[in-house]
Design a protein around this motif. Sequence first.
Motif, PDB file in Angstrom:
ATOM      1  N   GLN A 233      -2.175  -5.437  -3.044  1.00  0.00           N
ATOM      2  CA  GLN A 233      -3.441  -5.762  -3.702  1.00  0.00           C
ATOM      3  C   GLN A 233      -3.471  -7.172  -4.269  1.00  0.00           C
ATOM      4  O   GLN A 233      -4.536  -7.780  -4.325  1.00  0.00           O
ATOM      5  CB  GLN A 233      -3.723  -4.750  -4.820  1.00  0.00           C
ATOM      6  N   THR A 247      -6.028  -8.491   7.394  1.00  0.00           N
ATOM      7  CA  THR A 247      -6.848  -9.091   6.343  1.00  0.00           C
ATOM      8  C   THR A 247      -7.841 -10.087   6.935  1.00  0.00           C
ATOM      9  O   THR A 247      -7.605 -10.662   7.995  1.00  0.00           O
ATOM     10  CB  THR A 247      -5.947  -9.759   5.280  1.00  0.00           C
ATOM     11  N   VAL A 291      -9.632 -10.802   2.057  1.00  0.00           N
ATOM     12  CA  VAL A 291     -10.371  -9.568   1.792  1.00  0.00           C
ATOM     13  C   VAL A 291      -9.864  -8.516   2.767  1.00  0.00           C
ATOM     14  O   VAL A 291      -9.866  -8.733   3.983  1.00  0.00           O
ATOM     15  CB  VAL A 291     -11.894  -9.765   1.993  1.00  0.00           C
ATOM     16  N   ARG A 292      -9.370  -7.380   2.242  1.00  0.00           N
ATOM     17  CA  ARG A 292      -8.869  -6.306   3.107  1.00  0.00           C
ATOM     18  C   ARG A 292     -10.031  -5.615   3.815  1.00  0.00           C
ATOM     19  O   ARG A 292     -11.079  -5.364   3.194  1.00  0.00           O
ATOM     20  CB  ARG A 292      -8.114  -5.263   2.271  1.00  0.00           C
ATOM     21  N   GLU A 294     -10.673  -2.588   4.590  1.00  0.00           N
ATOM     22  CA  GLU A 294     -11.189  -1.318   4.059  1.00  0.00           C
ATOM     23  C   GLU A 294     -12.025  -1.509   2.794  1.00  0.00           C
ATOM     24  O   GLU A 294     -12.662  -0.587   2.321  1.00  0.00           O
ATOM     25  CB  GLU A 294     -10.045  -0.329   3.815  1.00  0.00           C
ATOM     26  N   GLN A 295     -12.019  -2.737   2.239  1.00  0.00           N
ATOM     27  CA  GLN A 295     -12.815  -3.026   1.047  1.00  0.00           C
ATOM     28  C   GLN A 295     -14.215  -3.527   1.429  1.00  0.00           C
ATOM     29  O   GLN A 295     -15.069  -3.683   0.582  1.00  0.00           O
ATOM     30  CB  GLN A 295     -12.127  -4.119   0.208  1.00  0.00           C
ATOM     31  N   VAL A 296     -14.380  -3.787   2.725  1.00  0.00           N
ATOM     32  CA  VAL A 296     -15.659  -4.362   3.171  1.00  0.00           C
ATOM     33  C   VAL A 296     -16.613  -3.225   3.550  1.00  0.00           C
ATOM     34  O   VAL A 296     -16.271  -2.377   4.367  1.00  0.00           O
ATOM     35  CB  VAL A 296     -15.435  -5.292   4.382  1.00  0.00           C
ATOM     36  N   SER A 338     -14.108  -4.879   9.370  1.00  0.00           N
ATOM     37  CA  SER A 338     -14.380  -3.905   8.321  1.00  0.00           C
ATOM     38  C   SER A 338     -13.856  -2.562   8.797  1.00  0.00           C
ATOM     39  O   SER A 338     -13.895  -2.250   9.984  1.00  0.00           O
ATOM     40  CB  SER A 338     -15.891  -3.827   8.082  1.00  0.00           C
ATOM     41  N   SER A 340     -13.693   1.708   7.851  1.00  0.00           N
ATOM     42  CA  SER A 340     -14.127   2.770   6.951  1.00  0.00           C
ATOM     43  C   SER A 340     -13.680   4.127   7.454  1.00  0.00           C
ATOM     44  O   SER A 340     -13.488   4.337   8.647  1.00  0.00           O
ATOM     45  CB  SER A 340     -15.645   2.730   6.760  1.00  0.00           C
ATOM     46  N   TRP A 361     -18.544  -6.992  -0.345  1.00  0.00           N
ATOM     47  CA  TRP A 361     -17.337  -6.530  -1.030  1.00  0.00           C
ATOM     48  C   TRP A 361     -17.383  -6.961  -2.482  1.00  0.00           C
ATOM     49  O   TRP A 361     -17.969  -7.992  -2.815  1.00  0.00           O
ATOM     50  CB  TRP A 361     -16.088  -7.046  -0.321  1.00  0.00           C
ATOM     51  N   SER A 364     -13.513  -7.767  -7.187  1.00  0.00           N
ATOM     52  CA  SER A 364     -12.111  -7.349  -7.368  1.00  0.00           C
ATOM     53  C   SER A 364     -11.366  -7.238  -6.039  1.00  0.00           C
ATOM     54  O   SER A 364     -10.142  -7.206  -6.011  1.00  0.00           O
ATOM     55  CB  SER A 364     -12.065  -6.009  -8.082  1.00  0.00           C
ATOM     56  N   ALA A 365     -12.106  -7.169  -4.910  1.00  0.00           N
ATOM     57  CA  ALA A 365     -11.452  -7.013  -3.609  1.00  0.00           C
ATOM     58  C   ALA A 365     -11.052  -8.350  -2.999  1.00  0.00           C
ATOM     59  O   ALA A 365     -10.336  -8.388  -2.011  1.00  0.00           O
ATOM     60  CB  ALA A 365     -12.369  -6.279  -2.649  1.00  0.00           C
TER      61      ALA A 365
END
Lengths: 371, 264
Positions: A233, A247, A291-292, A294-296, A338, A340, A361, A364-365
């Motif tokens: 993270q 990423t 930005v990872r 899975e956060q998008v 991205s 999900s 996003w 925090s991501a």
Amino acid sequence: MTSPWEDSNATPLIRIDKVTKRFGGVTALDGVTLDIYPGEFFALLGPSGCGKTTLLRLLGGFEEATGGHVHIDGRDMAGVPPNERAVNMMFQSYALFPHLTVAGNIAFGLKRSALTKSAIAARVDEMLRLVQLEDLAKRKPHQLSGGQRQRVALARALAKAPKLLLLDEPLGALDKKLRQQTQFELMNIQAKTNTTFVIVTHDKDEAMTMASRIAVMDNGRILQVDTPERIYQSPKSIAVASFIGDTNILEGICNWSDGESATFDWTSQSRDMTGIPGNALAVGERCRCVVRPEQVVITFDEPTDMPNRVQGIVEDIAYLGNVSTYHVRLNDGSVFTSQSMNRQPLSPDALGVNRSVWLSWPESAARILRP
Amino acid sequence: MKRMSPFNVVSLTVGFAFLYLPILLLVIYSFNASQLVTVWAGFSTRWYGELLQNEAFLDAAWVTLKVGLLSSVVATMLGTMAAFALARGGRFRGRTLFSGMVYAPIVMPEIITGLSLLLLFISLGVPRGVFTVVLAHATFSMCFVCVVVSARLSTFDRSLEEAALDLGCTPWDAFRSVTLPIIAPAVIAGWLLAFTLSLDDLVIASFTTGPSATTLPIKVYSSIRLGVSPEINALSTLIIGLVTVGILVASVVNKGALLGARNT
């Protein structure tokens, strides 16, 4: 409970102090400093040739440092041969003695200690139970499967109850399914025997699953030492971020920062984006933002409440069962990823190729790092 | 299995006949009752009996056995040490030269090896006898031991030794309890080879021996010059038997070693 590495009073079991190792003209380790605490499951992670195996062999006594000091349990290890160290190693090739039985292999180290015959036999039985090989005590190594050999090697290395166990790619020779199962077995055995484990691996999933802390290495240096969560993270560098998982990387110029959060001008989109600075950043400095996937979040309508958003066209979709990965082409031609979870069965018209979508996003991501 | 073509059958038969017919003839005539070597007069083991009565032959056999055992043991130790130096010494100065020189006596004409050893012994003033033959045989047979042991060491997993050190062995203990048992088949095969080579050597032995030590091949050779007696046939048959057994055992042991290597 505070972790030992956060407790300033805790004494490390291993102190590696500015250690350098050169083989001829090649520098394998370049000023490595690292503390490892008792009871840790510590992973040295990096691509091949990064120096992780050299560091492990240095702890085992198979290599001598060119510069710096290694202390184990408070004692300087310079000039101490492997047979005089309270350290055991599990070799990548397992190195089982082909002329001895399973029991003979496990007893090998014990026979070179002060134990009596009956004490050795009892200890061998105990180790066989630990790795669940009671029925195979009389087999020779070549009569065992890969997984069984791996467990014999582990039992042999643990038989002398070392303070520190070194494991060189312990699961490298196993197939994927067995590897995942063995990861949990290794963690159980580590907890049961309360031994400090230092493991070398190039597989980030393996390190993430098992380790209490991970040292990410590259080119003979340690890039970052942290818990798996923090490594994933809050990576401290682009190299760590891209080695640990997929990423997206955005390039830009920092235009505001208060240390807690920062904004930057995303060069290719000419948009201001926000994120959390991973390193100290000065205004006007070039930066990169990770930005990872899975956060998008993907939406059809513009999510006006999200500070970080960008429009694009779905180029292709990789359906992996539990998750789907979407490759979205932005207007500058770059591709954004991205990912999900597929909570409901996917309906074909839901999100098809060539649809125009918005990616967004939360602040925090996004980690903003030096390039 | 595919059937062999007639051509292959013929060439195989001719080839084997070429190799083994003379030996077969010799074995058959060793059981000849007649005094004349080339005239068959019925089956008899008479010459084997007479051979056992012949003091000169028995003495020579004893000398040969002594030389064979001593030289093969020396050769095995030296050859194994040389193999280790080559396999483990890393890239030390003169490694290529050293490995070339270890193998040289294999291709060197025996007559040159013999002659040069003779010159050496004369210039050092060493009296020729069993001792000098043992030295000479050890010199050329250690190369063969070195080749056999090197082949095994090249597939040896060094981490086995490291594991032994890691489990508390001193380097010598690790060699004794791990390395040696694993390479033992190759060492034994090398020893058998050295022993067999020593048994049937004529050229080098005749250069380096003295009047006190006549080996069996020298004895046979000198008797032949006075005419072939059926006793020689009987003796040769015995030697053939011994050498065959030696080579068979060596290859079986070495095959085991290769299988063992594959399993590590």
